[in-house]
Design a protein around this motif. Structure first.
Motif, mmCIF file in Angstrom:
data_model
loop_
_atom_site.group_PDB
_atom_site.id
_atom_site.type_symbol
_atom_site.label_atom_id
_atom_site.label_comp_id
_atom_site.label_asym_id
_atom_site.label_seq_id
_atom_site.Cartn_x
_atom_site.Cartn_y
_atom_site.Cartn_z
ATOM 1 N N ILE A 19 0.837 -1.203 0.000
ATOM 2 C CA ILE A 19 0.000 0.000 0.000
ATOM 3 C C ILE A 19 0.873 1.254 0.000
ATOM 4 C CG2 ILE A 19 -1.658 1.341 1.368
ATOM 5 C CD1 ILE A 19 -2.847 -1.352 2.282
ATOM 6 N N GLN A 20 1.928 1.259 0.803
ATOM 7 C CA GLN A 20 2.832 2.402 0.834
ATOM 8 C C GLN A 20 3.490 2.606 -0.527
ATOM 9 O OE1 GLN A 20 5.175 1.006 4.157
ATOM 10 N NE2 GLN A 20 4.387 2.634 5.492
ATOM 11 N N GLN A 21 3.872 1.525 -1.185
ATOM 12 C CA GLN A 21 4.504 1.626 -2.497
ATOM 13 C C GLN A 21 3.535 2.199 -3.524
ATOM 14 O OE1 GLN A 21 7.804 1.040 -3.219
ATOM 15 N NE2 GLN A 21 7.214 2.088 -5.093
ATOM 16 N N LYS A 22 2.267 1.792 -3.450
ATOM 17 C CA LYS A 22 1.261 2.339 -4.367
ATOM 18 C C LYS A 22 1.106 3.844 -4.162
ATOM 19 C CE LYS A 22 -1.506 -1.782 -5.196
ATOM 20 N NZ LYS A 22 -2.820 -2.412 -5.074
ATOM 21 N N ILE A 23 1.118 4.275 -2.907
ATOM 22 C CA ILE A 23 0.993 5.699 -2.601
ATOM 23 C C ILE A 23 2.193 6.461 -3.161
ATOM 24 C CG2 ILE A 23 0.999 7.409 -0.733
ATOM 25 C CD1 ILE A 23 -0.685 5.361 0.892
ATOM 26 N N VAL A 24 3.385 5.931 -2.968
ATOM 27 C CA VAL A 24 4.596 6.562 -3.487
ATOM 28 C C VAL A 24 4.537 6.638 -5.008
ATOM 29 C CG1 VAL A 24 7.095 6.282 -3.769
ATOM 30 C CG2 VAL A 24 6.052 5.975 -1.516
ATOM 31 N N ASP A 25 4.121 5.551 -5.653
ATOM 32 C CA ASP A 25 4.014 5.527 -7.110
ATOM 33 C C ASP A 25 3.006 6.568 -7.614
ATOM 34 O OD1 ASP A 25 5.881 3.486 -7.149
ATOM 35 O OD2 ASP A 25 4.396 1.887 -7.464
ATOM 36 N N GLU A 26 1.882 6.693 -6.922
ATOM 37 C CA GLU A 26 0.871 7.677 -7.310
ATOM 38 C C GLU A 26 1.409 9.099 -7.150
ATOM 39 O OE1 GLU A 26 -2.631 6.838 -5.016
ATOM 40 O OE2 GLU A 26 -3.010 4.951 -6.071
ATOM 41 N N LEU A 56 4.531 10.025 -7.330
ATOM 42 C CA LEU A 56 5.510 10.245 -8.393
ATOM 43 C C LEU A 56 4.814 10.566 -9.718
ATOM 44 C CD1 LEU A 56 8.147 7.458 -7.638
ATOM 45 C CD2 LEU A 56 8.443 9.929 -7.358
ATOM 46 N N GLU A 57 3.722 9.881 -9.990
ATOM 47 C CA GLU A 57 2.970 10.135 -11.226
ATOM 48 C C GLU A 57 2.373 11.544 -11.209
ATOM 49 O OE1 GLU A 57 1.667 9.693 -14.944
ATOM 50 O OE2 GLU A 57 2.958 8.279 -13.888
ATOM 51 N N ILE A 58 1.863 11.963 -10.071
ATOM 52 C CA ILE A 58 1.316 13.322 -9.943
ATOM 53 C C ILE A 58 2.426 14.344 -10.156
ATOM 54 C CG2 ILE A 58 0.358 14.981 -8.292
ATOM 55 C CD1 ILE A 58 -1.288 12.595 -7.155
ATOM 56 N N ASP A 59 3.597 14.101 -9.583
ATOM 57 C CA ASP A 59 4.736 15.010 -9.765
ATOM 58 C C ASP A 59 5.109 15.130 -11.240
ATOM 59 O OD1 ASP A 59 4.900 15.549 -7.067
ATOM 60 O OD2 ASP A 59 6.577 14.175 -6.695
ATOM 61 N N LYS A 60 5.090 14.029 -11.967
ATOM 62 C CA LYS A 60 5.398 14.059 -13.400
ATOM 63 C C LYS A 60 4.393 14.918 -14.148
ATOM 64 C CE LYS A 60 7.447 9.446 -13.645
ATOM 65 N NZ LYS A 60 7.242 8.083 -14.162
ATOM 66 N N GLN A 61 3.110 14.769 -13.810
ATOM 67 C CA GLN A 61 2.068 15.538 -14.473
ATOM 68 C C GLN A 61 2.217 17.027 -14.177
ATOM 69 O OE1 GLN A 61 -1.613 13.754 -13.211
ATOM 70 N NE2 GLN A 61 -1.229 11.875 -14.347
ATOM 71 N N VAL A 62 2.550 17.367 -12.938
ATOM 72 C CA VAL A 62 2.743 18.769 -12.562
ATOM 73 C C VAL A 62 3.940 19.336 -13.309
ATOM 74 C CG1 VAL A 62 3.388 20.292 -10.656
ATOM 75 C CG2 VAL A 62 1.607 18.577 -10.329
ATOM 76 N N ASN A 63 5.025 18.568 -13.400
ATOM 77 C CA ASN A 63 6.207 19.029 -14.115
ATOM 78 C C ASN A 63 5.908 19.260 -15.589
ATOM 79 O OD1 ASN A 63 7.843 19.073 -11.851
ATOM 80 N ND2 ASN A 63 8.578 16.992 -12.150
ATOM 81 N N LEU A 64 5.103 18.407 -16.197
ATOM 82 C CA LEU A 64 4.717 18.598 -17.596
ATOM 83 C C LEU A 64 3.931 19.893 -17.770
ATOM 84 C CD1 LEU A 64 3.674 14.980 -18.669
ATOM 85 C CD2 LEU A 64 5.662 16.282 -19.446
#
Length: 53
Positions: free
Chosen positions: A4-11, A13-21
């Motif tokens: 569960i913690q890994q899923k949260i971290v992955d999510e 990271l994905e949000i950070d990528k979208q914000v950076n874009l």
């Protein structure tokens, strides 16, 4: 780290990528370009005055 913690971290990271874009899109001037294309003035102010008394 639990699954569960890994899923949260992955999510996160994905949000950070979208914000950076989006930040890059704005920094490159593409956001302003899109707004001007949508809301911008006509090519010539004379064209916008055609048909006025």
């Amino acid at each position: 780290m639990t699954e569960i913690q890994q899923k949260i971290v992955d999510e996160e990271l994905e949000i950070d990528k979208q914000v950076n874009l989006m930040d890059q899109f704005i920094a490159d001037g593409e956001f302003d370009k899109a707004l001007n294309e949508f809301f911008g003035l006509p090519e010539s102010p004379e064209e916008s005055c055609k048909g006025l008394p």
